[in-house]
Design a protein around this motif. Structure first.
Motif, short mmCIF file in Angstrom:
data_model
loop_
_atom_site.label_atom_id
_atom_site.label_comp_id
_atom_site.label_asym_id
_atom_site.label_seq_id
_atom_site.Cartn_x
_atom_site.Cartn_y
_atom_site.Cartn_z
N HIS A 21 49.98 54.97 41.47
CA HIS A 21 48.66 54.88 42.10
C HIS A 21 48.40 56.07 43.01
O HIS A 21 47.26 56.43 43.24
CB HIS A 21 48.52 53.56 42.86
CG HIS A 21 48.40 52.41 41.93
ND1 HIS A 21 49.49 51.68 41.54
CD2 HIS A 21 47.35 51.89 41.28
CE1 HIS A 21 49.10 50.74 40.70
NE2 HIS A 21 47.82 50.85 40.53
N ARG A 26 44.93 54.96 37.86
CA ARG A 26 44.14 53.75 37.99
C ARG A 26 44.15 52.82 36.77
O ARG A 26 43.13 52.29 36.38
CB ARG A 26 42.72 54.12 38.34
CG ARG A 26 42.63 54.98 39.57
CD ARG A 26 42.19 54.17 40.72
NE ARG A 26 41.97 55.00 41.87
CZ ARG A 26 42.63 54.82 43.00
NH1 ARG A 26 43.51 53.89 43.12
NH2 ARG A 26 42.40 55.60 44.02
N PHE A 28 47.36 50.18 34.58
CA PHE A 28 48.79 49.88 34.52
C PHE A 28 49.33 50.27 33.15
O PHE A 28 48.60 50.44 32.20
CB PHE A 28 49.11 48.43 34.87
CG PHE A 28 48.38 47.38 34.09
CD1 PHE A 28 47.38 46.65 34.69
CD2 PHE A 28 48.70 47.10 32.78
CE1 PHE A 28 46.71 45.67 33.99
CE2 PHE A 28 48.03 46.12 32.07
CZ PHE A 28 47.03 45.40 32.68
N TYR A 56 43.46 46.68 36.97
CA TYR A 56 44.70 47.45 36.93
C TYR A 56 45.66 47.11 38.08
O TYR A 56 46.87 47.22 37.94
CB TYR A 56 44.42 48.96 36.93
CG TYR A 56 43.99 49.51 38.27
CD1 TYR A 56 44.92 49.96 39.20
CD2 TYR A 56 42.64 49.57 38.61
CE1 TYR A 56 44.53 50.44 40.43
CE2 TYR A 56 42.24 50.05 39.84
CZ TYR A 56 43.19 50.49 40.74
OH TYR A 56 42.79 50.96 41.95
N TRP A 57 45.14 46.64 39.20
CA TRP A 57 45.97 46.36 40.37
C TRP A 57 46.49 44.92 40.38
O TRP A 57 47.23 44.52 41.27
CB TRP A 57 45.19 46.62 41.65
CG TRP A 57 43.78 46.09 41.63
CD1 TRP A 57 42.65 46.82 41.42
CD2 TRP A 57 43.36 44.74 41.80
NE1 TRP A 57 41.55 45.99 41.45
CE2 TRP A 57 41.96 44.71 41.68
CE3 TRP A 57 44.04 43.54 42.05
CZ2 TRP A 57 41.23 43.53 41.78
CZ3 TRP A 57 43.30 42.37 42.15
CH2 TRP A 57 41.91 42.38 42.02
N CYS A 58 46.15 44.14 39.38
CA CYS A 58 46.47 42.71 39.33
C CYS A 58 47.86 42.48 38.73
O CYS A 58 48.08 42.76 37.55
CB CYS A 58 45.41 42.01 38.50
SG CYS A 58 45.82 40.34 37.98
N ALA A 82 38.06 46.49 37.56
CA ALA A 82 38.18 47.18 38.87
C ALA A 82 37.23 48.37 38.92
O ALA A 82 37.21 49.20 38.02
CB ALA A 82 39.61 47.63 39.09
N SER A 85 38.81 51.93 38.58
CA SER A 85 39.73 52.21 37.47
C SER A 85 39.20 53.34 36.59
O SER A 85 38.03 53.72 36.69
CB SER A 85 39.92 50.96 36.62
OG SER A 85 38.75 50.71 35.87
#
Length: 128
Positions: A21, A26, A28, A56-58, A82, A85
């Motif tokens: 990150h 941005r 996964f 992406y941050w989940c 997001a 992203s």
């Protein structure tokens, strides 16, 4: 003081491989390998209009994707929600009233949460 400078120099010299990150990554990256069955399921889901809404941050989204593996994951219809992203489709997520992640859209029905491949098979009528 000398020890602090050596530590700082080592930190700056060797990049942290887990700091994606920080590199504006941005999205996964799925690392697990797919099975033949998970690839077949992913193709079936895609061909039948099943959509995974994700961010992406989940961490749950990543866990869900790892169940499929990287080859199968690339076959899925995934909508990135997001705002920041790389492939953001935030407005679509707002329009669909996505409340959390991951959310699966199956036959017009929204289902929130990580689902096993067996559960997805049952919900969609996939026969192995």
């Amino acid at each position: 003081m000398k020890r602090l400078l050596i530590t700082l120099l080592a930190f700056l010299t060797f990049p942290n491989v887990y700091s994606s990150h920080l590199n504006n990554q941005r999205k996964f990256i799925v690392t697990s390998e797919s099975t033949k069955e998970s690839i077949e399921l992913a193709k079936y889901l895609k061909n039948n209009g099943v959509v995974k809404y994700s961010a992406y941050w989940c961490p749950n989204c990543l866990n869900q994707s790892e169940l499929f593996g990287k080859q199968a994951y690339s076959e899925l219809n995934v909508v990135e929600c997001a705002r920041d992203s790389l492939d953001s489709q935030t407005q679509l997520c707002i329009d669909k009233k996505i409340k959390g992640f991951p959310t699966w859209e199956i036959n017009g029905r929204l289902i929130l949460g990580v689902l096993s491949l067996k559960e997805l098979s049952k919900l969609t009528g996939f026969k192995n």
